[in-house]
Design a protein around this motif. Structure first.
Motif, PDB file in Angstrom:
ATOM      1  N   LEU A  98       0.850  -1.351   0.056  1.00 19.02           N
ATOM      2  CA  LEU A  98      -0.068   0.000  -0.040  1.00 19.02           C
ATOM      3  C   LEU A  98       0.889   1.248  -0.098  1.00 19.02           C
ATOM      4  N   ALA A  99       2.188   1.237   0.701  1.00 18.16           N
ATOM      5  CA  ALA A  99       2.922   2.526   0.765  1.00 18.16           C
ATOM      6  C   ALA A  99       3.365   2.899  -0.523  1.00 18.16           C
ATOM      7  N   SER A 100       3.195   1.793  -1.681  1.00 18.67           N
ATOM      8  CA  SER A 100       3.762   2.130  -3.013  1.00 18.67           C
ATOM      9  C   SER A 100       2.495   2.862  -3.859  1.00 18.67           C
ATOM     10  N   TYR A 101       1.716   3.232  -3.271  1.00 19.98           N
ATOM     11  CA  TYR A 101       0.388   3.622  -4.080  1.00 19.98           C
ATOM     12  C   TYR A 101       0.575   5.278  -3.948  1.00 19.98           C
ATOM     13  N   ARG A 102       1.271   5.820  -4.661  1.00 18.18           N
ATOM     14  CA  ARG A 102       1.662   7.184  -4.631  1.00 18.18           C
ATOM     15  C   ARG A 102       0.339   8.298  -4.722  1.00 18.18           C
ATOM     16  N   PRO A 127       5.349   6.924   7.482  1.00 13.40           N
ATOM     17  CA  PRO A 127       6.269   8.325   6.501  1.00 13.40           C
ATOM     18  C   PRO A 127       6.409   8.153   4.968  1.00 13.40           C
ATOM     19  N   ARG A 128       6.053   6.718   4.689  1.00 12.53           N
ATOM     20  CA  ARG A 128       6.429   6.500   3.124  1.00 12.53           C
ATOM     21  C   ARG A 128       5.086   7.067   2.326  1.00 12.53           C
ATOM     22  N   PHE A 129       3.890   7.070   3.142  1.00 12.30           N
ATOM     23  CA  PHE A 129       2.800   7.455   2.616  1.00 12.30           C
ATOM     24  C   PHE A 129       2.658   8.863   2.260  1.00 12.30           C
ATOM     25  N   THR A 151       2.506   7.839  17.640  1.00 14.01           N
ATOM     26  CA  THR A 151       2.665   9.376  17.770  1.00 14.01           C
ATOM     27  C   THR A 151       4.004   9.874  17.098  1.00 14.01           C
ATOM     28  N   ASP A 152       5.155   8.844  17.177  1.00 17.51           N
ATOM     29  CA  ASP A 152       6.415   9.451  16.427  1.00 17.51           C
ATOM     30  C   ASP A 152       6.208   9.374  15.029  1.00 17.51           C
ATOM     31  N   ALA A 153       5.393   8.212  14.486  1.00 20.81           N
ATOM     32  CA  ALA A 153       5.259   8.333  12.858  1.00 20.81           C
ATOM     33  C   ALA A 153       4.372   9.363  12.625  1.00 20.81           C
ATOM     34  N   LEU A 154       3.402   9.940  13.301  1.00 13.40           N
ATOM     35  CA  LEU A 154       2.533  10.854  12.879  1.00 13.40           C
ATOM     36  C   LEU A 154       3.240  12.206  12.860  1.00 13.40           C
ATOM     37  N   GLN A 156       6.139  12.649  11.695  1.00 11.63           N
ATOM     38  CA  GLN A 156       7.001  12.894  10.343  1.00 11.63           C
ATOM     39  C   GLN A 156       5.858  12.975   9.159  1.00 11.63           C
ATOM     40  N   CYS A 157       4.606  12.960   9.333  1.00 11.89           N
ATOM     41  CA  CYS A 157       3.705  12.809   8.138  1.00 11.89           C
ATOM     42  C   CYS A 157       3.035  14.338   8.215  1.00 11.89           C
ATOM     43  N   SER A 158       3.502  15.127   7.303  1.00 12.26           N
ATOM     44  CA  SER A 158       3.120  16.313   7.198  1.00 12.26           C
ATOM     45  C   SER A 158       1.978  16.611   6.272  1.00 12.26           C
ATOM     46  N   SER A 159       1.534  15.369   5.507  1.00 10.60           N
ATOM     47  CA  SER A 159       0.422  15.607   4.551  1.00 10.60           C
ATOM     48  C   SER A 159      -0.964  15.019   5.336  1.00 10.60           C
ATOM     49  N   LEU A 160      -0.763  14.431   6.439  1.00 10.75           N
ATOM     50  CA  LEU A 160      -2.088  13.873   7.238  1.00 10.75           C
ATOM     51  C   LEU A 160      -2.659  15.106   7.911  1.00 10.75           C
TER      52      LEU A 160
END
Length: 193
Positions: A98-102, A127-129, A151-154, A156-160
């Motif tokens: 799923l992470a490869s679904y750009r 972070p790969r999404f 929480t650590d992953a979130l 790093q996810c600026s688009s969320l």
């Protein structure tokens, strides 16, 4: 429910090459229907939105669907798998492809029996999404350990922009961990039980 033959009939009756949205919510698709759906989706190159809520699809069939779509449905933007049977093992296997679904912007994997190891796997790949703006993990089991990874992953996810973590099984410690975080103004999270 939809059996394999039903899926074949549906896809023989519609022009799949131009299909942009497919909603099969609340159909008991199960194992055989899931396999047939995976084969049929190989011809849906224009598919942007797929809804499979409450379809009783297991982790093996979901993985087959995700892999089939990843090779053929490159424009998929929304995937709704709420209330199926993904579980920890399925989350572990499905998140990598799923992470490869750009172009994926919305992913709903709520109420899939995902526990600590599955949530940790999801967190490690978030972070790969790069374009994901909506993530629904509600009604899964999020404890303190998986909440720390999440929480650590979130961070790093600026688009969320929207994350739904609401669940009656959200531990008190996890709730406190999420409540004590400060996210970007565009970020909204729902942890209300």
């Amino acid at each position: 429910g939809l059996r394999a033959r039903d899926v074949e009939i549906i896809f023989s009756a519609i022009p799949t090459q131009n299909l942009r949205s497919l909603e099969l919510n609340h159909n008991t698709i199960g194992e055989q229907g899931g396999e047939a759906l995976g084969k049929a989706l190989k011809n849906c190159g224009s598919l942007e939105s797929l809804g499979l809520r409450h379809c009783k699809i297991g982790s093996k069939e979901i993985l087959n669907l995700v892999v089939a779509m990843g090779h053929h449905c490159l424009g998929l933007r929304r995937l709704d798998l709420y209330d199926n049977d993904l579980g920890d093992e399925g989350a572990d296997k499905v998140m990598e492809p799923l992470a490869s679904y750009r172009k994926l912007v919305s992913l709903d994997i709520g109420d899939n029996g995902i526990g600590e190891s599955g949530v940790c796997k999801i967190a490690s790949l978030l972070p790969r999404f790069s374009g994901l703006d909506t993530l629904i993990l509600s009604h899964n089991i999020i404890n303190q350990a998986s909440a720390r990874f999440l929480t650590d992953a979130l961070d790093q996810c600026s688009s969320l922009k929207y994350v739904d973590l609401s669940s009656p099984s959200l531990s008190r410690e996890a709730h406190e961990l999420f409540s004590g975080r400060t996210y970007t103004p565009e970020f909204y999270y729902d942890i209300y039980q």
